[in-house]
Design a protein around this motif. Structure first.
Motif, mmCIF file in Angstrom:
data_model
loop_
_atom_site.group_PDB
_atom_site.id
_atom_site.type_symbol
_atom_site.label_atom_id
_atom_site.label_comp_id
_atom_site.label_asym_id
_atom_site.label_seq_id
_atom_site.Cartn_x
_atom_site.Cartn_y
_atom_site.Cartn_z
ATOM 1 N N THR B 78 0.848 -1.194 0.000
ATOM 2 C CA THR B 78 0.000 0.000 0.000
ATOM 3 C C THR B 78 0.882 1.241 0.000
ATOM 4 O O THR B 78 0.642 2.204 -0.737
ATOM 5 C CB THR B 78 -0.915 0.002 1.239
ATOM 6 N N ALA B 82 0.721 3.943 -2.865
ATOM 7 C CA ALA B 82 0.038 5.195 -2.527
ATOM 8 C C ALA B 82 0.984 6.252 -1.981
ATOM 9 O O ALA B 82 0.574 7.381 -1.733
ATOM 10 C CB ALA B 82 -1.079 4.919 -1.515
ATOM 11 N N LEU B 85 0.927 9.584 -3.607
ATOM 12 C CA LEU B 85 -0.379 10.192 -3.820
ATOM 13 C C LEU B 85 -0.898 10.960 -2.613
ATOM 14 O O LEU B 85 -1.750 11.824 -2.735
ATOM 15 C CB LEU B 85 -1.414 9.116 -4.186
ATOM 16 N N VAL B 91 -1.091 7.465 4.360
ATOM 17 C CA VAL B 91 -0.605 6.209 3.781
ATOM 18 C C VAL B 91 -0.624 5.109 4.847
ATOM 19 O O VAL B 91 -1.067 3.991 4.598
ATOM 20 C CB VAL B 91 0.825 6.378 3.233
ATOM 21 N N LEU B 94 -4.110 4.031 5.550
ATOM 22 C CA LEU B 94 -4.634 3.266 4.427
ATOM 23 C C LEU B 94 -4.088 1.833 4.460
ATOM 24 O O LEU B 94 -4.831 0.867 4.248
ATOM 25 C CB LEU B 94 -4.275 3.950 3.107
#
Ligand SMILES: Nc1ncnc2c1ncn2[C@@H]1O[C@H](COP(=O)(O)OP(=O)(O)OP(=O)(O)O)[C@@H](O)[C@H]1O
Ligand SMILES: [Mg+2]
Lengths: 242, 318
Positions: B78, B82, B85, B91, B94
Motif C-alpha cells: 500500500t 500510494a 499520492l 498512507v 490506508l
C-alpha cells in the motif's frame, strides 16, 4: 400457554436416526422430565433445541417463534439456556469469570460491577460461595456441574435445559439439587431435565417424556409413567414409587 | 468477595503512570540518542506491535495464525503504491485499512477451520498472496521490485511510536473488557461460549481484522525505510513466525511478556547479526529451543514462579 413446541423433529447421523419424529411441548412454568435408556436421544434432543445441531426435518417454536435454524447464541439470547452432560466449562478462567461472561453478553447491557455482583449471588445460590477465584478446572465434578447451572442461569433464561446435572452426586447432594431445581422454578423459569436418578425425576417433574431409540415412547404425569408397562420393560426395569 | 476487593477488575493505578513515563521517555529518545539508536528502537517497536497484535487474537483463542506476513506485506505494498499520492500519515492509515479488509475476508473463509487446519490455511493463504503479487508484478507491470518514497528516520520513529501506543492501549483495554473474556472462553470451549449468547463468529472475525490493521499500518510505515521492495521482502514468512516466537519467549498470556519477548529477541537478533553474522541463525535457534523447553511460561512465567517461591519461603520463615 406454551413456551416451547416441538413438532416432528428428526435428525439423522449417517444411517442412524438419533431422534425420530418427536412431538412435545412445554408450558410456561412447567418442569418436564426427559428419561430413557442410554443412547435414546435425550442429549441429541437438547442439542436440537439449543441450536447445537440442526434437524433433518421438523420445527421448534419458542414462545410462538420459529427458532429451528437459529445459532446457539441467538437461541440463548431469546431465552433458552442449557448445561452440558459432559461439562464444557471455561476451565482456565476463574469460577467467577465463568458466570460473569454470561451476564456480560446479555441484553440489556450490565456493567462489570453489576455482573460481578449478580454472579456472586448466583454462585451463592448453587452453593459455590468461596470458590469464586479458583480456576474452574480445580472444582470437583459436583462443583463443575453446579457451575454449569450458575452459568446457564446468568444468561437469564425463560427455559432451562438441564442434562444430567445430578450424575455422580451423593444422596445428600441429590436432595440439595432437587431443592435448587424447585427454587429455580419458583423464579418463573420453565425447566426440562434429563436425569437417570429416578427418585429425583419423579419428585420434581410435572410431566415426564420417555424417549426410546429416538422415538417418544410415553408421556404423562410421574405416577402414570411409573406404572406404565412398556416404560417398565424398556427402561425402569421394575416398579418405583412416585 | 475477595477476588472483587483485590481489584482484579480494576486497573492497577501504577500502570497508567508507568506507561505515560515510558511513552514520554520514548518521545525524548531521538533528541538525546544517536540516529543508529533511533533506527534500532524503531525496529523494536515494529516487532512489539506485530507480536502484540498476533497475541491479542491467537493467544486467548488458540487459533494460531501464521498470516502476519500477509497483513504486514499488504501494508508495505500500500505504501509503495500510494506513497506518492497522499501524505505519510494517511498512507499509514490506508495500509491498516487495506489489511483490515483483507483480514475480514481471510477470517470469513478460515475461521470455521479449527486447530492445525486453521494454522496451515493461514500460512497457505499468505503464501498465495505473495505469489499472486509476484505474478502480478511480473506479468502486469513487467518488473519485480518497486521503489518506495523514503521518509526520514525521525518521523518514521514517531509514527511507529504512535502505532505502538495505540496498539498497547488497545490490547490493554480489550483484555479487560468483556471481549477479552469472550476471546478466552472461545479458546477453552467455543461451543459453550456460543451457548452463553456470544456471537463467536463476529467476535473472532472482528478482533482478527483489527489486529491486522495494526500489522498493516506497521508495514506501511516500515516500507518507507526500505526504499526498495519486492514480494519476497514484503511477504517474508519470517514476519509470520517471529511474532509467535516472541510471544512464546516473553510469555504468551501477558502484554508485558509479549513486549519483553519482542524487545529482547529483536535486540538479540541485531546483536548476533553484527557480532556473529555466520552463526546468527544457529545461536538464535538454540536460544529459542532452550527457552521453549525450560521456560514453558516464557520470561514472565519464570519471573512469576520466582516471586511465588520467594513468597512461600517468607511464609515458611514466619
Ligand atoms: N454428533 C453425533 N454424531 C453421530 N452420532 C451421534 C452424535 N450425537 C449422538 N449420536 C448418537 O445418537 C444416539 C443418541 O445419543 P444421545 O447422546 O442423544 O443419547 P442420550 O439419550 O443422551 O444417552 P445418555 O443417557 O447415555 O446420555 C447415540 O447412538 C449416539 O451415539
Ligand atoms: Mg445424554
Amino acid at each position: 400457554m406454551r413456551i416451547l413446541e416441538v413438532q416432528g423433529i428428526t435428525v439423522r447421523f449417517g444411517g442412524l436416526v438419533a431422534v425420530s419424529g418427536v412431538d412435545f411441548h412445554i408450558d410456561h412454568g412447567e418442569v418436564v422430565g426427559l428419561i430413557g435408556p442410554n443412547g435414546a436421544g435425550k442429549t441429541t434432543l437438547f442439542n436440537l433445541i439449543s441450536g447445537a445441531i440442526t434437524p433433518s426435518s421438523g420445527i421448534i417454536l419458542f414462545k410462538g417463534d420459529n427458532i429451528t435454524r437459529l445459532k446457539p447464541n441467538e437461541i440463548c439470547r431469546r431465552g433458552i439456556a442449557r448445561t452440558f452432560q459432559l461439562v464444557k466449562l471455561f476451565s482456565d478462567m476463574t469460577v467467577l469469570e465463568n458466570v460473569m461472561l454470561s451476564c456480560l453478553f446479555r441484553k440489556p447491557r450490565v456493567t462489570k460491577d453489576e455482573a460481578a455482583h449478580e454472579s456472586m449471588e448466583l454462585l451463592d445460590f448453587v452453593g459455590l460461595n468461596g470458590t469464586e477465584s479458583l480456576p474452574a478446572r480445580e472444582l470437583p465434578i459436583g462443583g463443575q456441574k453446579r457451575l454449569e447451572v450458575a452459568r446457564a442461569l446468568a444468561t437469564k433464561p425463560e427455559l432451562l435445559l438441564l442434562d444430567e446435572v445430578m450424575a455422580g452426586l451423593n444422596p445428600a447432594e441429590v436432595a440439595e439439587a432437587i431443592e435448587s431445581i424447585k427454587k429455580i422454578r419458583e423464579k418463573g423459569i420453565s425447566i426440562m431435565l434429563v436425569e437417570h436418578v429416578m427418585q429425583a425425576i419423579m419428585d420434581v417433574s410435572d410431566r415426564i417424556i420417555v424417549l426410546h431409540n429416538g422415538e417418544k415412547l410415553a408421556e404423562g404425569v410421574p405416577c402414570d409413567i411409573a406404572s406404565n408397562e412398556t416404560v417398565i420393560n424398556v427402561y425402569l426395569g421394575g416398579t418405583i414409587s412416585c | 468477595m475477595n477476588s472483587l476487593s483485590t481489584g482484579k477488575y480494576l486497573p492497577n493505578p501504577r500502570i497508567p503512570v508507568l506507561f505515560s513515563a515510558a511513552v514520554l521517555a520514548a518521545a525524548l529518545l531521538p533528541l538525546i540518542m544517536d540516529p543508529f539508536t533511533t533506527i534500532s528502537a524503531t525496529n523494536v517497536f515494529i516487532y512489539i506491535v506485530i507480536t502484540l497484535s498476533w497475541a491479542l487474537f491467537s493467544g486467548p483463542t488458540q487459533y494460531i495464525s501464521i498470516a502476519t506476513a500477509a497483513f504486514f506485506g499488504i501494508g508495505i505494498y500500500t505504501s509503495a503504491l500510494a506513497g506518492e499520492l497522499m501524505p505519510f500519515p494517511l498512507v499509514v492509515c490506508l495500509g491498516g485499512v487495506v489489511s483490515f479488509v483483507l483480514a475480514l475476508l481471510v477470517g470469513l473463509s478460515t475461521l470455521r477451520l479449527k486447530g492445525m487446519y486453521f494454522t496451515i490455511f493461514t500460512f497457505g493463504l499468505s503464501e498465495l498472496i505473495r505469489h499472486f503479487v509476484l505474478w502480478w508484478e511480473v506479468v502486469m507491470t513487467g518488473t519485480v521490485g518497486r521503489w518506495v518514497v523514503s521518509v526520514d528516520p525521525i518521523p518514521v520513529y514517531y509514527t511507529m511510536l504512535v502505532i505502538l501506543v495505540v496498539t498497547i492501549s488497545f490490547c490493554f483495554f480489550i483484555g479487560r473488557s468483556r471481549y477479552g473474556l469472550a476471546l478466552r472462553s472461545i479458546g477453552q470451549s467455543e461451543e459453550a461460549a456460543d451457548h452463553m449468547g456470544i456471537n463467536i463468529t463476529a467476535v473472532k472475525i472482528n478482533v482478527f481484522a483489527i489486529t491486522a490493521f495494526f500489522a498493516g499500518a506497521t508495514g506501511s510505515t516500515m516500507a518507507t525505510r526500505w526504499t526498495y521492495i519486492d514480494p519476497s521482502i514484503a511477504f517474508n514468512p519470517l514476519f509470520s513466525f517471529m511474532p509467535v516466537l516472541m510471544a512464546i519467549f516473553g510469555g504468551i498470556g501477558s502484554i508485558t511478556g509479549q513486549i519483553i519477548g519482542a524487545a529482547v529477541l529483536t535486540l538479540l537478533a541485531d546483536l548476533l547479526l553484527t557480532e556473529f553474522p555466520y552463526y546468527y541463525m544457529l545461536i538464535y535457534g538454540i536460544i529459542l529451543v532452550v527457552v521453549i523447553l525450560f521456560l514453558p511460561g516464557g520470561i514472565v512465567g519464570l519471573w512469576d514462579s520466582m516471586k511465588k517461591r520467594r513468597r512461600t519461603e517468607t511464609n515458611e520463615n514466619t
